[in-house]
Each structure stands twice: as C-alpha cells, then as structure tokens.
Enzyme design. Structure first.
Site, short mmCIF file in Angstrom:
data_model
loop_
_atom_site.label_atom_id
_atom_site.label_comp_id
_atom_site.label_asym_id
_atom_site.label_seq_id
_atom_site.Cartn_x
_atom_site.Cartn_y
_atom_site.Cartn_z
N HIS B 17 0.91 -1.36 -0.05
CA HIS B 17 -0.01 0.00 0.09
C HIS B 17 0.82 1.36 -0.01
O HIS B 17 0.33 2.37 0.53
CB HIS B 17 -1.04 0.08 1.29
N HIS B 104 0.87 -16.50 8.56
CA HIS B 104 1.59 -15.44 7.74
C HIS B 104 2.86 -14.81 8.21
O HIS B 104 3.07 -15.02 9.47
CB HIS B 104 0.39 -14.39 7.74
N ASP B 334 -5.93 -15.85 -3.60
CA ASP B 334 -6.02 -16.73 -4.56
C ASP B 334 -6.36 -17.91 -4.02
O ASP B 334 -5.94 -18.50 -3.09
CB ASP B 334 -4.76 -16.89 -5.07
#
Lengths: 404, 404, 404, 404
Positions: B17, B104, B334
């Site tokens: 971002h 993550h 995805d």
C-alpha cells in the site's frame, strides 16, 4: 566464489592433492574461548574411515589454527585454519583417467576453467568441505554458548530405507518423525554408525549399505536437520529469506539433490485448512511468555523470518564427492556418504544462523536507540516485550487467532 | 537484503500500500534493444485476475521505465522500473487485524522490525515479486537473443493432482514427464488456465481448485522449470554452485517449501548404478560436436557447474503471499497461487543464469588471453574445441566412459 | 572486513605473533603459469632489513603455496599462500606495554574488539600486508603478460625532501616529475635504497633519514605510482569509479594520510582553461589509431573510467605500522617506512586494475554478442574500432575538440 | 556498480534526461520518524541556482517517497525515493555534440559501454548525486538523533584563495583552521554563498569566482569536512579502514582529485616526534571519562578505527559534473561547483559512518553476550568502562604515555 556469508564470512581453499585445505573465517565475535580441540571434534565426525560402511581410507584430519586467537580467546580478527593433505603431490596426468567419469565434475570443471586438477575431484571433492566444517564449529560454539542453540542432523533415509515418515495419506508428517525432530540429540545420532537414531531403521540401513557395497554400488539418502532455540526475527527479506539461505547452504554441499523446509514437498499436497499453524500463547526457551504455534508445518519460518519454533528441514544427497554416479572401480569411494554428510549439514546450518544473527544484531542495536513507537495497536506477544497490547490480549488467549 | 545477483544485480522495493513497487537493475549489458512492452508481457502473466481460479482482483500492473534506456536501447547504466499501487494509502491500524494471521508474516515482521506495514503482507506480499519479474524479463530477453536460452516453467501438480511422474517404483522419472521437460513451450503452458500443459491433468486440477475455492480453502502445488541451451561452464564452486543459486532463488519466492534439481528427492532412492548419466558423443544447440549424456538425472549440473544438458528442477509452494495458512475470510486471496507463480519461477531462473553467465564471461575472457596449455592429456569433447585429445578419442567413441 | 575486490578477490589473515600470515586469492584466471618464485620477488622487495635506512630486523619471508596450482599452472580455484611468522608465541601481556602507544592502534583495537593481540600491532601491523603483496604479485603477472600493463611506484618525497614537482606557481606539474611518471622503470627505482629514482634527491633523502634515525625519530613521505598500458573502459560508475577504488586501496595501507589522482590537490588551484586535456588523434600501445590527450592532468581517468592514458596518483604515508607517532624506544621500527611501502602501493594498484578488468570483461563479452548499434553519430576514435564516424572525423583532426 | 555500503546500502539510478533520478536505500533502522521534508532540506542545499556564482539554472528538485515508510515511520524495508527530471526526452544525437568534450566522460563512457546517453553527462553528470543526497539525509537524521553525530563540511579554498591553513612552515596545521574544524556549524556555512565560513576569505572567493565567470572559465577548490561525536571503534580493518571507506566515498563524487585525512599531505612532511597525538585523560560527548588525545593530527582515526576524536578530512574537486575541463560555451555549467559540493560531501560521510556503525553494532551485540575477559592487564580508559586496569592507571594520569 569460495566465500559464504556476509558478516560471519567463510572463505575456503584446497584441492585433494595440494599441500593443505582450509579456510579463513572473518567476523568471529571477539572474546570467544576457542581451541583447536573445539574444531577437531566436528572434523573427526566428518572424516572418512569411521566405520566399514563409509570409506576405508584412514585419514586423520588434524586442524592447525594459524591466526585470530591468542591465549585461547578469539581476537575478532580473521581466523585461519588448515588441515594438511596426506598425498600432496599433484598426480601426473598420464597416471590418471584420461576421460571424464560419468556424473562427476571432470568434464564441467574442464568446460569452465579449461584446466582441472590432475586427479580426484579437485574442488568438487569431499575434502573441500573440511574448511566449512572447521568454520562451522566456531559458529556452533558461539550459538550454543550465547543462545543455547542446538543443531542436530540425522539420517532419515538411505536408498529406500527410511524412518517412518507419515502413517497415512491424510497426515502431513507422522508422530514418530516429528518426535525425533523435537527431541533428538547429537549423541543419540552418533550411537549408530548410520547416524540414523531410529534403531530399527538404522539396522535395515546398514544391511542395505552392505549389500550395495558388496555389489560395488553406492546409495544416497535423506538427512533431516533441526535447529532449536533460534530467536525469532532471523532472515532477511526479500531475497535472503532464512529458508533461501538454508537452501543455498544445503545445495552448496557436493551432490545435494533437494531441500525442503518444514512440511516441505509433502505439505504442498494438503489444503491450507489442514496445513495451518494456529497461534497459541506459550513460553520461549527462557520461560518468557511469547506467541507459539500449536503445529509447526512452517518449519519455524514465516515470511522468510524465524518465528521462534524449531527450524527443521530435509536435504537429500546422491553422493557428495561431486558425483551422482556409479562407484569407480579403483577409487576410494564411500559405499554410502550419507552418515558422513551429517556434520556438514550441521555446519552449514550454523554458518547461516550465525550470519543472520549478526545481521539482525546490527538492525536491532540500531533500532534500540530510537524512541519507542506508540501507535501500534497490534496484539502480539513479542519476545522480551510480553503482550504488546493488553487490550486485545484476550484474542490471543481464547485462541481466536486460529479461527481466521 | 533486497538485492539479488552479483554482476546482474536486482534491487527491489515496495509494500502493498505504498506509492509504487519496483526495482533497479544494475549490470544490464549495454546495447540491448528494450521497451516497456518487453517487460509488460511477463508482468501481465504474473498479475492477478487472469482467470476465475486465481484471485478475482483486477489489477493492471503497468510498468514505467525510469532510466537506463535511450532510443529503445540499454545504456549499460542502472535501469529503474516501477509499477504504481492502486491503493496507495497505508491503512489505519485500527481498521485492520490487530492479531497475527496464522502462517503469515505478521508476527515475524513485527518480531524482526518492531513495526510492520499496517495491512497486507508488506514486503512478504506477492506484490514484492513485481520488481523481480520486471528485472527477469530483461535477463530473459538477453539470454534468448544471444544464446537461444529458453526458460519454461509449468504446473506439475496442484494439491494431490499431478502429471504422471513415474510409471512404477523402479523408474527414476517417467517418460511422459521427461518428454514435457524436453519439449514444452511457453504458449503450450499458457493455453491452460492452470498452466499445466498436460490437458487431462489440467482439467482435474481445475476441478480441485474450484472445489477448494467453494470450501473457502486454498491449495498449493509443484512447478517444474526447464532451462534449455544453457552453455556448459556456468556455476561458481564451492558455495555458489549453479543448483545452490537456483535453490536460493526459488526459496526466496514467497511460500516456497522445496527445491529439487534433476531427479531430485526421488533420485536419491536409487543406486548409483541406476542413476548414472553415461557420456556419449553428441552435438550442442549449434550443431557442434560435444560430449553429451544419454540420460540426464543430474539435471544439467555436475559438480555445481552446467554441463550443457537441459537444466530442470522442481519447486513447490504452499501459498506465495507470505502464508502457508488457511484462506482469510475477507482477504482478496487466490484459491490457488500456483499458476501465477509460473512466471516468477521463470524470472528467478533467468536472474540466476544471467548472473552466472556474466561471472563466467569475466573468467573466460581473461583466460582467453593466456597461451594455450599443452600438457593436458584429458580426452574430452569441449564446446568450441572439439575432442581435446585425439589420441584417446576412441575412448569416448566406444563409450567406455560409461564403464567406469 | 579482510577482503578486497569483487571478482579478483583477496582475503588476508594474520597478526604479528601468530603461526603464519597469508591470504586466499579467489578469481585468478585459470591457465596462468605461476610459481612461488613469481610471488617471492615482490615479498622480498617488501620485507624489512633491506638497507640500514629501513628496519634492522632480518626477516626472511618465504612464501608457501598451498592450493590452486598444479604443474606450475593456476587451476582457476582459490590460491592459498602463507608465510610463517618467526616469533609465533603470543606474548604474555605482563611482558608488554600496559598502556596504549600514542598514534598507534592499541587503543582503537581495544575499543573496537574489547580485546587485542598481546603485542605488536596485531592486524594493524605491517605484517598484515604480506598477504596483499603475495596476491598482488599474481595480478601483476597476469596484467603484464596479457596486457603489457606496467605498474611502477617510486618515492617522490621523504619528509620535506622531494623530487622537483613544479618549477613555478603557474605550472600544474613540472617537466622533471612528469618525465619520470612517463618513463620510470622498476629497476631504476630499486637502484636507490630510498627507492627514489632521482639520484640527487635520493642522496638528500638518505641524509634526512639518517639524521632522523640518529635522533631516534621517524619520517613519512610521498609515493607516486603510475600504471601504463591500461586499456580504456575500466572503472565502474557511480560508486566504484576507478579513482575511488584506487583511493580505497591506498588508504587501506597502514598509516596512509592522502591520495591524489593526476594533477591532484595542486591541479584544483588552476582554472579549467589551464587544466584541460585536449583530445588529439594518436596511437595506443599496440600502434592502433585512438583518441589520446595532449596533456594528462586527469591522470588517465575521466568520469571514473580509464581513458587509455597513463594512470598516475600519489599516496602519502606517516608510518605504515599503524602509527603516525614517535619511534618506540625499544621497538624494532623503521626510521623511514616509505621505501618499503613502494611494492605495497604497486600491489594494491594491481589488485584494483585486475578486478576492474574482470568486471569490464563480463560486460564487454556480453555486449559483444548483441548486434551493433547503427544510430550513434558520435565521432570518436575508439580502441579496436578506429574513428566511429568518418563524416565528422575532421573535427578530431583539426583539434576543434580543444576549443569547446 | 551503483551501490554503496554493506548494511546501510544505497542503490542509485538515473541520467540527466531520463524520467527520474533516485535511489533505493536498504538497511534503514525501523522505527525512525521520517518525512519527505527531512530529505528535501539537503536536496535543496544541493540543487543548482542557489546563487549567481553557481549555475543559473533554476531546478527545483522535489523528492517523492515511494516505499518503506508508513504513518511517518520507517518500516525497516527498502526506501525508494525519486526526483523527476525536468527535461525527460533523450535528445536526438544529431542535435548534440558529435565529438567528445575534453576532460569529460563522453569518450570514456563510449569506450566502456559502446553507447552513451545522447546528451548531458549521463551517469557522470551531477544529477546522479541526487539519489545519494536523499539517502544520506536519512543516515544523517539517524546519526544525529541517536548519537548526536554532527557532520559539517565547508569550502576551505577556491582556486588559489583559501582560509589560512598554517601560519608557518614549522606548524602542521594552523590555529585558525583547526578552530573552524572544532566549532563550525552548518548555519554558519550556509550564511555565505561560497559556503566558506571565514568571512574575509569568502569575499575574496566570490571575487575570484566572478572574475572566472566573466572569463567564461571555471574554478575548482578544496572542502573540509568534520564528523563530531562519532563513537570509537568504527572502521573495519584491514581493507575497510574508516579512512579507506571515506576516501572511496569522496573519490566517488564526480571530479574529485584528492582526499586527505587529519593532517594529511602536509602532516607527512613532519617528523614523528612533531606529529604525535599524546594520550590524555578526558571526557567524551556524554561527559564520561575516556582517553582523549591532546592533539588530533590523526584526524580521529588510528589503525583504521575511530578513536572518538573529531574525524576531519579534506577533499578537492576540479569540477563535479564529470569534467576537469574548460567551461562549455553553450552548456549550463557552474562557474564554481565547490559550494554545491558541500552537502554531497556531508552525505557521503553520513553513508560511511552509518554503514560502519551498523557493522560495529553486529559485532558488539554479539560480543556482549560472552563472559567478560579477565586476563587483560592493559590500562586504558575505554568508553563505557572507565579505566580498564586501575593498578596502572597512574601511567595514564601522569601522561607518561606521551613519552614512548
């Protein structure tokens, strides 16, 4: 080139038949107690002739410390180490093979350099790894003393004979294997001449190796390595992720065919939902409260950075003297090199962790001088800081983190 | 750090971002014709939203060339490239997750840096690979134009659905798979939305991915990559062996779990005698007489150096956005990232080969000025030199080399 | 760290009182004829005890080649070299100074490492340069054989006694000095024990050194070095300009105080119009038509890249054993280290040129495979290409280039 | 190549007429407050058009931060910065000079790359330094905030007009000059358009520059830079000594002709006894008791390592746009580039110190975990440790250290 690492940096030299093989290790922390004996231990685990299932050669590789130490303490300056070669005369080319051995480096060295060492594998030979093992022994000593980091590798499979890996198709990795990853110690490994700590499997491996030896053939295999008590935060994104550096290190060992981190190749057969490592609140090796994961399919690395869990990986080898080929009739080759590769895998792991630690040191020490950030609402139990944000701490405790 | 390569050197930057993501590529040969279109092609193959089985986001990543080119020709100076981010405002931390997502990089980035990007995966996100793909496209163009080097990656397996790999236990790798390795082209791969060029398998893969998507789950998989027409002599012993650099490159791609060269993990189950690559006399891509191997279990690399055969390897992925975890409920993820990883695998291969080529250039150009060596009796058919020693040439011809 | 160079890469090790000092040289072109004698020559020029005006110690530094050569030819693999220390026992700290010597490295080593070698200058001592000189001798041999590159350094000034440098204030550099730069040979330099080839000045220098020795004092000085027959195109903008690499190399020699390229410090006192190097048509060392400059205030480097003219620079030293200080009463120190620094300056120059040459090799060999560019109207006489654009060639001939 | 630094690493890109110039900065400590304004300040000091004695061009170089920061805080990830070029079209070669400008990089770029940017100096132009200054501004901010390190450069001489340097031949450096080195601040420097803080000299410089401008000529000059409050222990022996890195950095600035550390070239004219820095007991910037030196001819560096005293050096320039030549008739060139070079000298100093600091961090943090050494009898007052050995402390106090 013949250098590895950025801040803990090893440079190796030497062919099979030159005067000596060895290395210079740069970046060793000053003030570490270090003797030749500390290094000799790992060199002796690496050397040929330790049992009848490795090569029959009886090399005794004695290390000679040249520099960088005084009064048994490292000075922070480069440490040079060497091991004399027994047979120091380069052969006459006429005496030796005048055609390239299949699956050896003879042809490719000549293609690359236009000239090659007269005999043996030159730099592609196993002797090149002596310098690495010597350097890695220094790193291992530091890591153990200062962080309690344990690095243990063991033989997981020889040819088709392996430690039970997963009980059935629906399981990522089996309990028996994961139990070894969690608990196995180096003396347990060395108890078996195969360096497979699973007694039953080890016996079958010996059988397979002896059969192969009788047939004048050779066998490859698979080694698992685990690194325990590694602090979180090691690994440098994007290109020098911890697993990328470990892969680089492992594939640089002669005749390596594969590398897998954590659940590895097998793990990619499972859905995300089956292969997730949920966060739980736990304690680290010092008993401090931190975030832990209830499973560890990631292998201790997330996003290229260590998370404090055991780092474990597998590395397979065909042969490690520069060949994936048949056994040379008259050569002095190992019927199975896998057991001797164990300390080399450990040493390369130590070199990676040590280098990553120094890189992270540089950053952390720099950041520590800056005023603390107050705008971060993230709720995480960070090492040395406890729960970062108490307000949302309950989310961690009721394990909602696992829900996402 | 965020640099890869020694002489062909890529530096990437950018989070999800921030204003833009991109790279600087240093060491591009001067005088290469290059336009933004050359780069856009690979970026478009990488971007999300190409089919319903990858993510639904419709990003259009347009590359902007900043420097290093004039009049459509490279100047030899650094080439800077950037792609604007759609959403350029860093999120307010309050809007986003305040606890780490499982598997993550949220926790590890915070452990490493003490601060992390407010949302998305930061540098662990897939957008980090944009700079790589842009850089790799330049390398690919050079390699194809000057050496005819073709790099083709394809999806070999998704979850448990894969191209037939080996017919039975006694075979190293099967004919169907090896045939694809030998012949598959990029347009064949792109014909299938799965990027699996084996039609029948591709259909089953689609099914598996759609089922997984319906269950809000995700799937990993395995990619094979082949590099054809690579000259012999690439790869730098001892630590920067060609396979070590490829492994480093592959494991630096987010969420990679394994790397295998040639026969790989499977090959290490076989005896040396079954797994040998005998030398034969053959021709290279220019029709010149050289040594070739009749099989290629080594994967085109021996002793860490390319031998002129096809270089092929496999690389598996869990997910490539910094996670091996379950699908985030609200994220734009995805259901299967494997198809989109194909150009990234190609790009990283191109970066490795290009860098190794430049390193070998430096050596070869230096050695070429020295007088030829006359004392080498080795009988090898070296590229550009024919049989090095005619006297013993018969040894090669009657294939005695295979006997050793 | 203790490494220098990128492709021709030297790693040194060793303190004054450890077992040996030496180096590993990586990146040596394969196929170069090389013996220990080639290296010994420069080591002997460097060693103490060559005359009564350097130190009285009679060290004899014999080099031992460990690896990287067979049958008198380099293999392209790392070359390890070592020289044994005479006194190999680290001293007892009690025997030695327990306070830091002024202008020595005692304090700073302790501040940096928290520990230091018990005696002597440790890594700051002159013995550290042995590894460099050994490595540089290899580079020099290659450069001379393959390019005819000559590197000659000489003592230009000792204390306040120097070769006439400029006749008056309106002259950048004087004829006498520039004549030496152009023509001086190594044997001319070695004829004088001061290594100042200007006989008259040399005699005054001896006097000054003997007076200083009698007063138990020491003297520094200035060395000029010239590199002849260096091809154009060496040096890597922006940060690794040729003069930047030379400056780095020179200031890495113990006790260096300054570096100047070409007209140097003095040149910056003149107007651009007085200090300009106009282009003329000339021939290179092979008799080929190229652009030359009628003066050479640039010192053979423009925009960080060699232009084919003589590269010359000056480097000054206070003392080179890690000190700018007074002579230690009981130490074995040189009354003037400048003569012994001459081969060290040459060696570091050779290392820089060799490395830059390999880097340029990599680029040139890559660019050579691309189709030629046809859109460049620039009129330049490029090496190996003659006048690039005949149409405007007259501009070069009538020397209008000097008008701009 | 276009990279500088090892742990704090800058990569620059851009020519005069491409879309933008800029850099990626890798290794910035995470958690540093940083805005575009912090960077703009130094860019504006660097830009042309600040007075009539530099160039008349009115560029306004606005920096655009691309990545690595969120909410005004650095993330520890690469920071990308760019400045748009005003004239972004590469020129038609026909429009521009078709022969090489004397003492410019036109010829050497073509010799190196076989192609060059159509106009301007390409990478040899002053615009290349924009990326450096932007990167250096980040380093400066960190160094000031965390260590109170001040870096101030000033113009010491233009052509033959300089600040009085030494009163007579028997003095190493004069009081007036040394007083400036000790005390000068950046605002004092910027008060004069010449950036020479010695008012009287500054006026004479202006005169000289205006006369030179009227004659369509150009002038070079000399800049002094001082780095204050730098902790002891920075610099990496043997090859990356602090002064070697500074010399490398300075000579990488376009058109630099010389570098001198401390007493420099002049210092080497004096005897050791006149040029010695005796130790005295003193305090550091935090008021802590440490060893200091009573003079500082060493320039704050001994044995390649900082000793805590002011680091000062001089760097001379002919012109800094890639030329040492006459003023181009129609070009937009500075009559004197020296004032604008001041922030570039500061920025390169900051890059060196920052990188060395991170390297020393890595070592110190590693050594800090080892048990303290007890066998060192050395009597030194080390920063943070007081007098290491009290027993011999008197030696320091009665200044016998100066006797040696």
């Amino acid at each position: 080139m013949s250098s590895f690492g950025k801040l803990f940096r090893v440079h190796t030299y030497g062919e099979s038949h030159c005067k000596s093989v060895g290395c210079i290790v740069d970046g060793v922390p000053p003030g570490l107690k270090l003797t030749e004996e500390d290094i000799q231990v790992q060199l002796s685990r690496r050397r040929p002739g330790q049992s009848d299932i490795t090569t029959a050669r009886s090399e005794f590789d004695t290390v000679h410390l040249q520099s960088g130490c005084e009064h048994g303490v490292t000075l922070g300056t480069p440490i040079s180490l060497l091991v004399l070669n027994k047979d120091q005369r380069p052969h006459d080319y006429a005496e030796t093979d005048s055609y390239p051995r299949p699956s050896h480096a003879d042809y490719t060295y000549l293609a690359k350099y236009g000239v090659k060492a007269s005999s043996g594998g030159g730099r592609a030979s196993a002797r090149e790894t002596i310098g690495r093992v010597a350097a890695g022994a220094i790193a291992e000593k530091y890591l153990l003393e200062c962080y309690g980091i344990e690095i243990v590798a063991f033989v997981q499979r020889v040819g088709k004979v392996g430690i039970p890996f997963a009980e059935d198709d629906n399981e990522v990795l089996g309990k028996e294997y994961m139990e070894l990853v969690k608990s196995v110690k180096r003396d347990q490994v060395d108890k078996e001449i195969t360096r497979c700590p699973h007694k039953e499997t080890s016996m079958k491996m010996e059988e397979a190796i002896r059969a192969s030896k009788a047939a004048n053939d050779s066998l490859g295999g698979l080694i698992t390595c685990v690194i325990r008590n590694c602090p979180p935060g090691l690994g440098e994104p994007a290109f020098d992720k911890l697993e990328a550096m470990l892969a680089h290190a492992m594939l640089s060992i002669p005749s390596t065919k594969s590398f897998e981190i954590g659940s590895g190749l097998r793990g990619t057969m499972f859905h995300g939902s089956e292969h997730n490592d949920p966060w739980i609140e736990g304690v680290d090796s010092k008993g401090e409260k931190v975030l832990r994961t209830s499973t560890n399919w990631s292998g201790g690395v997330q996003g290229g950075i260590s998370n404090g869990e055991d780092i474990y990986f597998r590395r397979s080898t065909a042969r490690y003297d520069g060949s994936a080929g048949v056994l040379a009739a008259k050569g002095r080759h190992d019927p199975c090199v896998v057991p001797r590769a164990v300390p080399i895998v450990e040493t390369m792991s130590a070199l990676v962790i040590m280098d990553m630690l120094l890189q992270q040191n540089a950053r952390q020490a720099a950041a520590a001088l800056l005023p603390p950030l107050t705008h971060l609402p993230l709720t995480m139990v960070l090492p040395g800081k406890g729960v970062v944000n108490d307000a949302a701490g309950e989310k961690v405790q009721d394990n909602k983190v696992g829900d996402e």
